[in-house]
Design an enzyme around this catalytic site. Sequence first.
Site, PDB file in Angstrom:
ATOM      1  N   TYR A 142       0.902  -1.621   0.307  1.00 34.40           N
ATOM      2  CA  TYR A 142      -0.375  -0.021   0.300  1.00 34.40           C
ATOM      3  C   TYR A 142       0.536   0.997  -0.096  1.00 34.40           C
ATOM      4  O   TYR A 142       0.090   2.279  -0.073  1.00 34.40           O
ATOM      5  CB  TYR A 142      -0.726   0.115   1.070  1.00 34.40           C
ATOM      6  CG  TYR A 142      -2.198  -0.944   1.028  1.00 34.40           C
ATOM      7  CD1 TYR A 142      -2.566  -1.682   0.513  1.00 34.40           C
ATOM      8  CD2 TYR A 142      -3.058  -1.395   2.264  1.00 34.40           C
ATOM      9  CE1 TYR A 142      -3.028  -2.766  -0.637  1.00 34.40           C
ATOM     10  CE2 TYR A 142      -3.798  -2.393   2.442  1.00 34.40           C
ATOM     11  CZ  TYR A 142      -3.946  -3.421   1.135  1.00 34.40           C
ATOM     12  OH  TYR A 142      -5.082  -4.192   1.141  1.00 34.40           O
ATOM     13  N   LYS A 193       4.422 -15.657   3.172  1.00 32.20           N
ATOM     14  CA  LYS A 193       4.655 -16.360   1.889  1.00 32.20           C
ATOM     15  C   LYS A 193       5.542 -16.871   1.701  1.00 32.20           C
ATOM     16  O   LYS A 193       6.257 -16.362   0.777  1.00 32.20           O
ATOM     17  CB  LYS A 193       3.646 -15.322   1.059  1.00 32.20           C
ATOM     18  CG  LYS A 193       3.693 -16.345  -0.709  1.00 32.20           C
ATOM     19  CD  LYS A 193       2.757 -17.887  -0.471  1.00 32.20           C
ATOM     20  CE  LYS A 193       2.074 -18.198  -1.779  1.00 32.20           C
ATOM     21  NZ  LYS A 193       1.430 -20.030  -1.443  1.00 32.20           N
ATOM     22  N   ASP A 225      -2.324 -18.350   2.532  1.00 31.31           N
ATOM     23  CA  ASP A 225      -2.770 -19.890   2.488  1.00 31.31           C
ATOM     24  C   ASP A 225      -3.749 -20.402   3.493  1.00 31.31           C
ATOM     25  O   ASP A 225      -4.836 -20.610   3.133  1.00 31.31           O
ATOM     26  CB  ASP A 225      -2.923 -20.151   0.498  1.00 31.31           C
ATOM     27  CG  ASP A 225      -1.230 -20.449   0.445  1.00 31.31           C
ATOM     28  OD1 ASP A 225      -0.739 -20.669   1.732  1.00 31.31           O
ATOM     29  OD2 ASP A 225      -1.385 -20.999  -0.827  1.00 31.31           O
ATOM     30  N   ASP A 249      -5.697  -7.184   5.717  1.00 30.86           N
ATOM     31  CA  ASP A 249      -6.612  -6.581   5.608  1.00 30.86           C
ATOM     32  C   ASP A 249      -7.495  -7.374   4.682  1.00 30.86           C
ATOM     33  O   ASP A 249      -8.188  -7.566   5.254  1.00 30.86           O
ATOM     34  CB  ASP A 249      -5.848  -5.678   3.998  1.00 30.86           C
ATOM     35  CG  ASP A 249      -6.726  -4.849   3.528  1.00 30.86           C
ATOM     36  OD1 ASP A 249      -7.704  -4.877   4.206  1.00 30.86           O
ATOM     37  OD2 ASP A 249      -6.951  -4.257   2.754  1.00 30.86           O
ATOM     38  N   ASP A 253     -10.320  -9.021   7.651  1.00 27.93           N
ATOM     39  CA  ASP A 253     -11.698  -9.573   6.659  1.00 27.93           C
ATOM     40  C   ASP A 253     -12.707 -10.689   6.603  1.00 27.93           C
ATOM     41  O   ASP A 253     -13.874 -10.538   7.458  1.00 27.93           O
ATOM     42  CB  ASP A 253     -12.138  -8.291   5.178  1.00 27.93           C
ATOM     43  CG  ASP A 253     -11.649  -6.972   5.658  1.00 27.93           C
ATOM     44  OD1 ASP A 253     -11.915  -6.630   6.234  1.00 27.93           O
ATOM     45  OD2 ASP A 253     -11.392  -6.518   4.341  1.00 27.93           O
TER      46      ASP A 253
END
Length: 361
Positions: A142, A193, A225, A249, A253
């Site tokens: 971001y 990751k 994942d 993020d 959620d």
Amino acid sequence: MSTFKIAVLPGDGIGQEVTAEAVRVLRAVAKHAGASFEFEQALVGGAAIDAAGVPLPPQSLKLCQAADAILFGSVGGPKWDHLPQEQRAERGLLALRKELDLYANLRPATCFPMLVDASPLKRSVVEGTDIMVIRELTGGLYFGEPRGRTPLAGGGERGVNTMVYTTPEIERVARVGFDVARKRRRRLASVDKANVLTVSQLWRETVTRVAADYPDVTLEHVLVDNCAMALVHKPTQFDTIVTENTFGDILSDEAAILAGSMGMLPSASIGGRVGLYEPVHGTAPDIAGQGIANPIAAVLSAAMLLRYSLNMSPEADRVEAAVRRVLEQGHRTRDIAAKGDKALGTKEMGDLIVRHVEQAA
């Protein structure tokens, strides 16, 4: 009597409605807490664009910098989606996080026993879920450079975002993760990751090194994942999760589904001198202005404000207990009501929570 200055930035959409209820709850707390709260409101997001032409006016930032804590609503909506990326309503929140160095976002995901059936997942999956997701807020995709869009010689464009983290950035959010886990059930899952991304390899190595300072906390490394699958398969295996900005993020959620509704989820953004507290549900333009939004996430965000910024944990406990009692009595807003139940409006739910806060004092 201690006096605390609280900057109130309702923002857009239902942020205007739910923030008002959170302020009412804080006023009820102040009556019996031996403290005084001074509330001052400022513009942010789309409301600020309409009034001042920018998503974070200088006076709003100045107010936040001088405050003891920030109570935030939500920003954005279709009205401002046509604007260039750097001028959109959401940039107001991103700029606040950056300017105030709010590098750690705490998002609890708790499945209240009386709301187990509000989750679309099976009772056997979500029952007993109590997770704290800690998301790094000021680095990663971001904010990394270079970023942007450039034209291709043969037509079309090339879009670039850069995931960047430094060792100090990882270390400081890792320490927040370990400190929070130490106050909970002493288990920390670091999500990355590392099997693909170089930046994740640095993340894993750094978190592992920081873990040596927390021998009482059990550290587990989890690929993003695998974490995403586990959250909807066996969420009770997690206690505290720490991860980078983009992964956090998405995962936070996803964790919202465990609580049955986004309207139940508060958050705290901390790290700098001033903390920012906001519900995670967004502006919900489809129901804005109708008085039916669930204010509980905003109220629980106010409880986090009391706990993390004002060091008023007993008062935070009182607010959380009031929410629990209201839910135990069967009161529901539309988003968490079962079929056939009478749903309360935003202010009606706020009235009940305020009443229980006052009764508990």
